[in-house]
Design a protein around this motif. Structure first.
Motif, short mmCIF file in Angstrom:
data_model
loop_
_atom_site.label_atom_id
_atom_site.label_comp_id
_atom_site.label_asym_id
_atom_site.label_seq_id
_atom_site.Cartn_x
_atom_site.Cartn_y
_atom_site.Cartn_z
N LEU A 43 0.74 -1.22 0.11
CA LEU A 43 0.16 0.14 -0.03
C LEU A 43 0.82 1.16 0.10
O LEU A 43 0.50 2.22 -0.86
CB LEU A 43 -0.92 0.00 1.17
N VAL A 44 1.76 1.04 0.81
CA VAL A 44 2.78 2.34 0.91
C VAL A 44 3.25 2.54 -0.41
O VAL A 44 3.77 3.51 -0.88
CB VAL A 44 3.76 2.33 2.04
N ALA A 45 3.87 1.42 -1.12
CA ALA A 45 4.58 1.50 -2.52
C ALA A 45 3.77 1.97 -3.56
O ALA A 45 4.28 2.80 -4.35
CB ALA A 45 5.19 0.21 -2.77
N SER A 46 2.53 1.84 -3.47
CA SER A 46 1.56 2.46 -4.48
C SER A 46 0.82 3.47 -4.15
O SER A 46 0.06 4.13 -5.00
CB SER A 46 0.43 1.18 -4.64
N LYS A 47 1.49 4.21 -3.10
CA LYS A 47 0.79 5.69 -2.76
C LYS A 47 0.91 6.61 -4.05
O LYS A 47 0.08 7.51 -4.53
CB LYS A 47 1.54 6.36 -1.62
N PRO A 53 7.88 1.26 -13.44
CA PRO A 53 8.74 2.03 -13.91
C PRO A 53 9.37 1.60 -15.19
O PRO A 53 10.58 1.34 -15.01
CB PRO A 53 9.70 2.53 -12.87
N ILE A 54 8.77 1.39 -16.23
CA ILE A 54 9.34 0.83 -17.50
C ILE A 54 9.46 2.11 -18.45
O ILE A 54 8.47 2.77 -18.86
CB ILE A 54 8.56 -0.18 -18.25
N LEU A 55 10.55 1.93 -19.08
CA LEU A 55 10.88 3.10 -20.11
C LEU A 55 9.90 2.91 -21.09
O LEU A 55 9.54 1.95 -21.80
CB LEU A 55 12.31 2.96 -20.63
N GLY A 56 9.38 4.30 -21.58
CA GLY A 56 8.38 4.01 -22.66
C GLY A 56 8.33 5.59 -23.08
O GLY A 56 8.80 6.60 -22.77
N ASN A 57 7.24 5.87 -24.23
CA ASN A 57 6.95 7.09 -24.48
C ASN A 57 6.11 7.93 -23.84
O ASN A 57 6.00 9.18 -24.01
CB ASN A 57 6.23 6.78 -26.01
N ASN A 62 2.71 8.91 -12.76
CA ASN A 62 3.27 8.76 -11.69
C ASN A 62 3.44 7.03 -11.25
O ASN A 62 2.72 6.39 -11.49
CB ASN A 62 2.33 9.06 -10.34
N TYR A 63 4.65 6.79 -11.03
CA TYR A 63 5.20 5.46 -11.07
C TYR A 63 5.15 4.83 -9.65
O TYR A 63 5.37 5.62 -8.89
CB TYR A 63 6.65 5.27 -11.62
N ALA A 64 5.01 3.86 -9.45
CA ALA A 64 4.92 3.01 -8.15
C ALA A 64 6.58 2.92 -7.73
O ALA A 64 7.34 2.70 -8.79
CB ALA A 64 4.40 1.70 -8.06
N ASP A 65 6.87 2.92 -6.52
CA ASP A 65 8.27 3.04 -6.17
C ASP A 65 8.83 1.46 -6.35
O ASP A 65 8.00 0.59 -5.75
CB ASP A 65 8.38 3.64 -4.82
N PRO A 66 9.94 1.06 -6.94
CA PRO A 66 10.23 -0.36 -7.04
C PRO A 66 10.95 -0.84 -6.00
O PRO A 66 11.02 -2.08 -5.79
CB PRO A 66 11.09 -0.26 -8.28
N ILE A 72 9.61 -6.49 -0.48
CA ILE A 72 8.61 -7.43 -0.22
C ILE A 72 8.86 -8.81 -0.70
O ILE A 72 8.54 -9.86 0.01
CB ILE A 72 7.21 -6.67 -0.73
N LEU A 73 9.33 -8.94 -2.00
CA LEU A 73 9.69 -10.18 -2.48
C LEU A 73 10.34 -10.83 -1.61
O LEU A 73 10.46 -12.24 -1.49
CB LEU A 73 10.24 -9.88 -4.14
N THR A 74 11.53 -10.22 -1.07
CA THR A 74 12.46 -10.96 -0.08
C THR A 74 11.85 -11.30 0.86
O THR A 74 12.06 -12.51 1.53
CB THR A 74 13.82 -9.81 -0.12
N ALA A 75 10.83 -10.44 1.50
CA ALA A 75 10.36 -10.59 2.89
C ALA A 75 9.43 -11.91 2.57
O ALA A 75 9.20 -12.70 3.61
CB ALA A 75 9.50 -9.64 3.09
N ILE A 76 8.63 -11.92 1.42
CA ILE A 76 7.66 -13.14 1.06
C ILE A 76 8.64 -14.63 1.25
O ILE A 76 8.15 -15.41 1.92
CB ILE A 76 7.00 -13.00 -0.09
N VAL A 77 9.89 -14.48 0.54
CA VAL A 77 10.63 -15.92 0.80
C VAL A 77 11.19 -16.08 1.93
O VAL A 77 10.97 -17.20 2.59
CB VAL A 77 11.81 -15.45 -0.36
N ILE A 78 11.50 -15.01 2.58
CA ILE A 78 12.02 -15.17 4.20
C ILE A 78 11.08 -15.87 5.13
O ILE A 78 11.19 -16.82 5.65
CB ILE A 78 12.99 -13.97 4.60
N GLY A 79 9.95 -15.25 4.98
CA GLY A 79 8.65 -15.50 5.77
C GLY A 79 8.25 -16.94 5.58
O GLY A 79 7.82 -17.84 6.22
#
Length: 111
Positions: A43-47, A53-57, A62-66, A72-79
């Motif tokens: 939720l915080v990342a999508s504020k 954030p992919i390069l385009g025309n 407003n881009y989401a913070d990567p 979070i991907l790391t937290a899911i694997v560790i969890g």
């Protein structure tokens, strides 16, 4: 409103860890709490935006913070690995104890 549901999920998991006596229920409660924390970070990342954030025309989007997404991907694997390790520990305890209630295990194993 969404933040309230996410915080409720975190609190439900937290109180489940504290008040449940069964070890498997404690592990499930910890998983519920970690799911709430992960949802809060998403939720915080999508504020700022919902687009990747992919390069385009297109400009002025407003881009989401990567960075939180990578964390979070790391937290899911560790969890997942921690949950698997705890379940193996509970399986080892189940071999020697007739119940998985934490108070009964403490009574049986205190000198």
């Amino acid at each position: 409103m969404l933040e309230a549901f996410i915080f409720a999920t975190i609190l439900i998991g937290f109180f489940g860890i504290i008040f449940k006596q069964n070890l498997v229920m404690k592990i499930i409660s910890m998983d519920v709490m970690s799911t709430g924390v992960i949802a809060y970070y998403v939720l915080v990342a999508s504020k700022n935006g919902l687009f990747t954030p992919i390069l385009g025309n297109k400009e002025n989007i407003n881009y989401a913070d990567p960075v939180p997404q990578a964390v979070i991907l790391t937290a899911i694997v560790i969890g997942f690995s921690i949950q698997a390790l705890m379940l193996v520990g509970v399986m080892k305890l189940a071999k020697n104890n007739p119940t998985l209630e934490s108070s009964e295990i403490e009574k049986n194993n205190t000198p």
